[in-house]
Design a protein around this motif. Sequence first.
Motif, PDB file in Angstrom:
ATOM      1  N   GLU A   8     -96.097 -18.046   2.394  1.00  0.00           N
ATOM      2  CA  GLU A   8     -96.968 -17.214   3.181  1.00  0.00           C
ATOM      3  C   GLU A   8     -96.917 -15.795   2.554  1.00  0.00           C
ATOM      4  N   THR A   9     -95.652 -15.291   2.307  1.00  0.00           N
ATOM      5  CA  THR A   9     -95.753 -14.001   1.438  1.00  0.00           C
ATOM      6  C   THR A   9     -96.657 -13.926   0.053  1.00  0.00           C
ATOM      7  N   ILE A  10     -96.446 -14.875  -0.618  1.00  0.00           N
ATOM      8  CA  ILE A  10     -97.412 -15.130  -2.015  1.00  0.00           C
ATOM      9  C   ILE A  10     -98.724 -15.287  -1.492  1.00  0.00           C
ATOM     10  N   SER A  11     -99.117 -15.862  -0.546  1.00  0.00           N
ATOM     11  CA  SER A  11    -100.390 -16.191  -0.221  1.00  0.00           C
ATOM     12  C   SER A  11    -101.251 -14.642   0.312  1.00  0.00           C
ATOM     13  N   THR A  12    -100.668 -14.164   1.053  1.00  0.00           N
ATOM     14  CA  THR A  12    -101.099 -12.796   1.745  1.00  0.00           C
ATOM     15  C   THR A  12    -101.092 -11.786   0.814  1.00  0.00           C
ATOM     16  N   ASP A  16    -104.473 -10.082  -0.495  1.00  0.00           N
ATOM     17  CA  ASP A  16    -104.635  -8.612  -0.277  1.00  0.00           C
ATOM     18  C   ASP A  16    -105.096  -8.014  -1.531  1.00  0.00           C
ATOM     19  N   ALA A  17    -104.779  -8.713  -2.865  1.00  0.00           N
ATOM     20  CA  ALA A  17    -105.176  -8.190  -4.299  1.00  0.00           C
ATOM     21  C   ALA A  17    -106.492  -8.547  -4.363  1.00  0.00           C
ATOM     22  N   GLY A  18    -107.132  -9.532  -3.473  1.00  0.00           N
ATOM     23  CA  GLY A  18    -108.583  -9.683  -3.644  1.00  0.00           C
ATOM     24  C   GLY A  18    -108.928 -11.047  -4.164  1.00  0.00           C
ATOM     25  N   TYR A  19    -107.721 -12.024  -4.131  1.00  0.00           N
ATOM     26  CA  TYR A  19    -108.046 -13.381  -4.641  1.00  0.00           C
ATOM     27  C   TYR A  19    -108.446 -14.137  -3.413  1.00  0.00           C
ATOM     28  N   ARG A  20    -109.230 -15.180  -3.735  1.00  0.00           N
ATOM     29  CA  ARG A  20    -109.519 -16.207  -2.597  1.00  0.00           C
ATOM     30  C   ARG A  20    -108.466 -17.127  -2.596  1.00  0.00           C
ATOM     31  N   VAL A  21    -107.778 -17.518  -1.532  1.00  0.00           N
ATOM     32  CA  VAL A  21    -106.347 -18.379  -1.631  1.00  0.00           C
ATOM     33  C   VAL A  21    -106.524 -19.593  -0.972  1.00  0.00           C
ATOM     34  N   ALA A  22    -106.269 -20.737  -1.453  1.00  0.00           N
ATOM     35  CA  ALA A  22    -106.072 -22.122  -1.279  1.00  0.00           C
ATOM     36  C   ALA A  22    -104.867 -22.489  -1.152  1.00  0.00           C
ATOM     37  N   VAL A  23    -104.276 -22.809   0.287  1.00  0.00           N
ATOM     38  CA  VAL A  23    -102.868 -23.451   0.308  1.00  0.00           C
ATOM     39  C   VAL A  23    -102.712 -24.734   0.561  1.00  0.00           C
ATOM     40  N   GLU A  30     -97.153 -30.475  10.903  1.00  0.00           N
ATOM     41  CA  GLU A  30     -97.753 -30.664  11.980  1.00  0.00           C
ATOM     42  C   GLU A  30     -98.130 -29.242  12.684  1.00  0.00           C
ATOM     43  N   THR A  31     -97.835 -27.975  11.849  1.00  0.00           N
ATOM     44  CA  THR A  31     -97.984 -26.617  12.390  1.00  0.00           C
ATOM     45  C   THR A  31     -98.939 -25.977  11.466  1.00  0.00           C
ATOM     46  N   VAL A  32     -99.845 -26.690  10.513  1.00  0.00           N
ATOM     47  CA  VAL A  32    -100.758 -26.152   9.747  1.00  0.00           C
ATOM     48  C   VAL A  32    -101.899 -25.377  10.448  1.00  0.00           C
ATOM     49  N   ASN A  33    -102.294 -26.116  11.564  1.00  0.00           N
ATOM     50  CA  ASN A  33    -103.392 -25.356  12.126  1.00  0.00           C
ATOM     51  C   ASN A  33    -102.963 -24.036  12.863  1.00  0.00           C
ATOM     52  N   GLN A  34    -101.988 -24.019  13.448  1.00  0.00           N
ATOM     53  CA  GLN A  34    -101.246 -22.920  14.214  1.00  0.00           C
ATOM     54  C   GLN A  34    -101.221 -22.117  13.142  1.00  0.00           C
ATOM     55  N   TRP A  35    -100.631 -22.306  11.904  1.00  0.00           N
ATOM     56  CA  TRP A  35    -100.479 -21.319  10.742  1.00  0.00           C
ATOM     57  C   TRP A  35    -101.802 -20.609  10.495  1.00  0.00           C
ATOM     58  N   THR A  36    -102.740 -21.520  10.245  1.00  0.00           N
ATOM     59  CA  THR A  36    -104.111 -20.843   9.769  1.00  0.00           C
ATOM     60  C   THR A  36    -104.749 -20.179  10.702  1.00  0.00           C
ATOM     61  N   THR A  37    -104.613 -20.512  11.944  1.00  0.00           N
ATOM     62  CA  THR A  37    -105.005 -19.751  13.082  1.00  0.00           C
ATOM     63  C   THR A  37    -104.244 -18.418  13.292  1.00  0.00           C
ATOM     64  N   GLU A  38    -102.953 -18.395  13.087  1.00  0.00           N
ATOM     65  CA  GLU A  38    -102.503 -17.111  13.003  1.00  0.00           C
ATOM     66  C   GLU A  38    -102.752 -16.103  11.681  1.00  0.00           C
ATOM     67  N   GLY A  43    -106.488 -11.502   9.643  1.00  0.00           N
ATOM     68  CA  GLY A  43    -107.587 -11.401   8.903  1.00  0.00           C
ATOM     69  C   GLY A  43    -107.448 -12.007   7.282  1.00  0.00           C
ATOM     70  N   TYR A  44    -106.903 -13.111   7.344  1.00  0.00           N
ATOM     71  CA  TYR A  44    -106.662 -13.881   6.219  1.00  0.00           C
ATOM     72  C   TYR A  44    -107.454 -15.288   6.258  1.00  0.00           C
ATOM     73  N   GLU A  45    -108.491 -15.448   5.375  1.00  0.00           N
ATOM     74  CA  GLU A  45    -109.444 -16.738   5.601  1.00  0.00           C
ATOM     75  C   GLU A  45    -108.857 -17.720   4.711  1.00  0.00           C
ATOM     76  N   PHE A  46    -107.671 -18.554   4.899  1.00  0.00           N
ATOM     77  CA  PHE A  46    -107.080 -19.323   3.793  1.00  0.00           C
ATOM     78  C   PHE A  46    -107.564 -20.885   4.089  1.00  0.00           C
ATOM     79  N   ARG A  47    -108.030 -21.521   2.881  1.00  0.00           N
ATOM     80  CA  ARG A  47    -108.359 -22.925   3.114  1.00  0.00           C
ATOM     81  C   ARG A  47    -107.222 -23.744   2.760  1.00  0.00           C
ATOM     82  N   ALA A  48    -106.717 -24.725   3.679  1.00  0.00           N
ATOM     83  CA  ALA A  48    -105.568 -25.380   3.628  1.00  0.00           C
ATOM     84  C   ALA A  48    -105.860 -26.931   3.222  1.00  0.00           C
TER      85      ALA A  48
END
Length: 85
Positions: A8-12, A16-23, A30-38, A43-48
């Motif tokens: 999470e720290t690396i992704s954010t 923040d440095a301007g990269y599009r991030v895929a995780v 079972e918590t990926v949807n909760q995490w991506t929603t959080e 303000g982070y639009e990650f593709r998982a």
Amino acid sequence: MAWAGWGETISTKMADAGYRVAVTYSPSNETVNQWTTEMKSRGYEFRAYPCNVAEFESCKACVEGVTKDLGPVDILVNNAELRAT
């Protein structure tokens, strides 16, 4: 979630440095949807993408999905943990 892991720290920081991030996440996660929603609420639009890093075909399919959706990968950060079962 009160505690942010390395992924999470690396992704954010990358976002923040301007990269599009895929995780990636373990297919058994079972918590990926909760995490991506959080993350979206922060303000982070990650593709998982699901990926079993212990299986070549799973990794290949993941890379193909990321490349199809987002284009070529500029930076790859390996942050996987294999756990003994």
